[in-house]
Design a protein around this motif. Sequence first.
Motif, PDB file in Angstrom:
ATOM      1  N   ASN A 141      -1.336 -17.359  -8.524  1.00 22.95           N
ATOM      2  CA  ASN A 141      -1.941 -16.741  -8.807  1.00 22.95           C
ATOM      3  C   ASN A 141      -2.009 -15.823  -8.759  1.00 22.95           C
ATOM      4  OD1 ASN A 141      -4.804 -16.366  -8.522  1.00 22.95           O
ATOM      5  ND2 ASN A 141      -5.224 -18.016  -8.560  1.00 22.95           N
ATOM      6  N   PRO A 142      -2.060 -14.534  -9.352  1.00 22.19           N
ATOM      7  CA  PRO A 142      -1.983 -12.991  -8.539  1.00 22.19           C
ATOM      8  C   PRO A 142      -2.673 -12.517  -7.570  1.00 22.19           C
ATOM      9  CG  PRO A 142      -1.315 -12.733 -10.913  1.00 22.19           C
ATOM     10  CD  PRO A 142      -1.552 -14.408 -10.128  1.00 22.19           C
ATOM     11  N   ASP A 143      -3.752 -13.640  -7.860  1.00 23.83           N
ATOM     12  CA  ASP A 143      -5.362 -12.936  -7.008  1.00 23.83           C
ATOM     13  C   ASP A 143      -5.084 -13.908  -5.428  1.00 23.83           C
ATOM     14  OD1 ASP A 143      -6.767 -11.573  -9.222  1.00 23.83           O
ATOM     15  OD2 ASP A 143      -7.580 -13.517  -9.653  1.00 23.83           O
ATOM     16  N   ALA A 144      -4.235 -14.737  -5.588  1.00 25.49           N
ATOM     17  CA  ALA A 144      -4.193 -15.823  -4.088  1.00 25.49           C
ATOM     18  C   ALA A 144      -3.132 -14.992  -3.139  1.00 25.49           C
ATOM     19  CB  ALA A 144      -3.543 -16.796  -4.173  1.00 25.49           C
ATOM     20  N   MET A 145      -2.117 -14.313  -4.446  1.00 24.93           N
ATOM     21  CA  MET A 145      -0.850 -13.239  -3.244  1.00 24.93           C
ATOM     22  C   MET A 145      -1.384 -12.670  -2.341  1.00 24.93           C
ATOM     23  SD  MET A 145       1.823 -15.490  -3.183  1.00 24.93           S
ATOM     24  CE  MET A 145       0.845 -16.487  -2.903  1.00 24.93           C
ATOM     25  N   SER A 146      -1.833 -11.864  -3.763  1.00 24.68           N
ATOM     26  CA  SER A 146      -3.366 -10.614  -2.984  1.00 24.68           C
ATOM     27  C   SER A 146      -3.867 -10.418  -1.572  1.00 24.68           C
ATOM     28  CB  SER A 146      -3.751  -9.836  -4.480  1.00 24.68           C
ATOM     29  OG  SER A 146      -2.853  -8.779  -5.391  1.00 24.68           O
ATOM     30  N   LEU A 147      -4.674 -11.976  -2.092  1.00 26.48           N
ATOM     31  CA  LEU A 147      -5.288 -11.514  -0.984  1.00 26.48           C
ATOM     32  C   LEU A 147      -4.579 -12.294   0.112  1.00 26.48           C
ATOM     33  CD1 LEU A 147      -8.228 -12.302  -0.231  1.00 26.48           C
ATOM     34  CD2 LEU A 147      -7.918 -15.176  -1.194  1.00 26.48           C
ATOM     35  N   LEU A 148      -3.586 -12.780   0.206  1.00 17.62           N
ATOM     36  CA  LEU A 148      -2.598 -13.134   0.959  1.00 17.62           C
ATOM     37  C   LEU A 148      -2.528 -11.695   1.828  1.00 17.62           C
ATOM     38  CD1 LEU A 148      -1.313 -15.707   3.221  1.00 17.62           C
ATOM     39  CD2 LEU A 148       0.630 -14.839   1.326  1.00 17.62           C
ATOM     40  N   ALA A 149      -1.396 -10.760   0.599  1.00 14.83           N
ATOM     41  CA  ALA A 149      -0.918  -9.548   0.969  1.00 14.83           C
ATOM     42  C   ALA A 149      -2.421  -8.740   1.729  1.00 14.83           C
ATOM     43  CB  ALA A 149      -0.368  -9.355  -0.124  1.00 14.83           C
ATOM     44  N   ASP A 150      -2.962  -9.011   0.904  1.00 15.53           N
ATOM     45  CA  ASP A 150      -4.205  -7.666   1.998  1.00 15.53           C
ATOM     46  C   ASP A 150      -5.094  -8.191   3.006  1.00 15.53           C
ATOM     47  OD1 ASP A 150      -2.804  -6.038   0.044  1.00 15.53           O
ATOM     48  OD2 ASP A 150      -4.967  -6.080  -2.292  1.00 15.53           O
ATOM     49  N   LYS A 151      -5.573  -9.497   3.335  1.00 10.94           N
ATOM     50  CA  LYS A 151      -6.183  -9.784   3.828  1.00 10.94           C
ATOM     51  C   LYS A 151      -6.384 -10.454   5.120  1.00 10.94           C
ATOM     52  CE  LYS A 151      -9.913  -8.165   1.969  1.00 10.94           C
ATOM     53  NZ  LYS A 151     -11.052  -6.808   1.262  1.00 10.94           N
ATOM     54  N   ILE A 152      -4.915 -11.130   4.797  1.00 11.03           N
ATOM     55  CA  ILE A 152      -3.897 -12.075   5.746  1.00 11.03           C
ATOM     56  C   ILE A 152      -3.211 -11.523   6.568  1.00 11.03           C
ATOM     57  CG2 ILE A 152      -2.979 -14.645   6.224  1.00 11.03           C
ATOM     58  CD1 ILE A 152      -5.014 -15.643   3.653  1.00 11.03           C
ATOM     59  N   LEU A 153      -1.822 -11.095   6.324  1.00 11.07           N
ATOM     60  CA  LEU A 153      -0.960 -10.547   6.860  1.00 11.07           C
ATOM     61  C   LEU A 153      -1.786  -9.654   7.589  1.00 11.07           C
ATOM     62  CD1 LEU A 153       1.840 -10.883   3.756  1.00 11.07           C
ATOM     63  CD2 LEU A 153       1.727 -12.806   5.648  1.00 11.07           C
ATOM     64  N   PRO A 154      -1.854  -8.075   6.993  1.00 12.99           N
ATOM     65  CA  PRO A 154      -2.165  -7.241   8.179  1.00 12.99           C
ATOM     66  C   PRO A 154      -3.025  -7.786   9.351  1.00 12.99           C
ATOM     67  CG  PRO A 154      -2.886  -6.724   6.085  1.00 12.99           C
ATOM     68  CD  PRO A 154      -2.829  -8.190   5.975  1.00 12.99           C
ATOM     69  N   GLN A 155      -3.601  -8.803   9.676  1.00  8.48           N
ATOM     70  CA  GLN A 155      -4.524  -9.595  10.432  1.00  8.48           C
ATOM     71  C   GLN A 155      -3.528 -10.322  11.263  1.00  8.48           C
ATOM     72  OE1 GLN A 155      -8.499 -11.016  10.577  1.00  8.48           O
ATOM     73  NE2 GLN A 155      -8.278 -10.589   8.253  1.00  8.48           N
ATOM     74  N   LEU A 156      -2.541 -10.503  10.688  1.00  9.51           N
ATOM     75  CA  LEU A 156      -1.383 -11.472  11.462  1.00  9.51           C
ATOM     76  C   LEU A 156      -0.489 -10.985  12.397  1.00  9.51           C
ATOM     77  CD1 LEU A 156      -0.933 -14.113   9.159  1.00  9.51           C
ATOM     78  CD2 LEU A 156      -2.955 -14.614  10.968  1.00  9.51           C
ATOM     79  N   ARG A 157      -0.316  -9.778  11.957  1.00 12.70           N
ATOM     80  CA  ARG A 157       1.039  -8.709  12.177  1.00 12.70           C
ATOM     81  C   ARG A 157       0.478  -8.273  13.595  1.00 12.70           C
ATOM     82  NH1 ARG A 157       1.119  -6.276   6.903  1.00 12.70           N
ATOM     83  NH2 ARG A 157       3.201  -6.465   6.334  1.00 12.70           N
ATOM     84  N   GLY A 158      -0.778  -8.280  13.767  1.00 14.73           N
ATOM     85  CA  GLY A 158      -0.629  -8.018  16.007  1.00 14.73           C
ATOM     86  C   GLY A 158      -0.687  -9.173  16.799  1.00 14.73           C
TER      87      GLY A 158
END
Length: 166
Positions: A141-158
């Motif tokens: 699901n491209p929407d799920a992958m976008s959500l993962l990339a845009d909303k989740i991964l940036p918060q996890l990096r720190g």
Amino acid sequence: IARGMWQGERGSEESFAGRQFSATRLLNVPQSISRPGVPIMIGGGGEKRTLRLVARYADGSNMFGGPDQLRHKYAVLAGHCAAEGRPFEAIERSTLQSVGLFEPHPFQPTTETPDQIVDRFGKLAEAGVQHVIINTNDAHNPDAMSLLADKILPQLRGIEPADPTR
């Protein structure tokens, strides 16, 4: 056997005799690009055998479970590392976690919001997890992958993992 094959220019070229396998000459040509060799990861959390093998041989360990379970497994692994005379910090710690953004996953039977996933992964970091490998039914699901990339991964990096041995 693998470590001996990754030594020097051609391998150690020594013989090896173990309980299960033997070799007359540990040879590997061409050598691996990774030096001093390909990292070895052992998956599993068996406290008597598997984690002892991790302490003795592995560069990384991948386990399942929640924060409390993983904190306990890391304490057991730290004990095995001490017995082997190896620093616990030398072993990279990862976990496989199921994520359901739009579709539930058999191992994560409810869907989660991005904030819930970030909170769950933050608790894993507090337990000492350094890397999370994601398992999801939403990969198509491209929407799920976008959500993962845009909303989740940036918060996890720190998020910095805690030292589970303290």
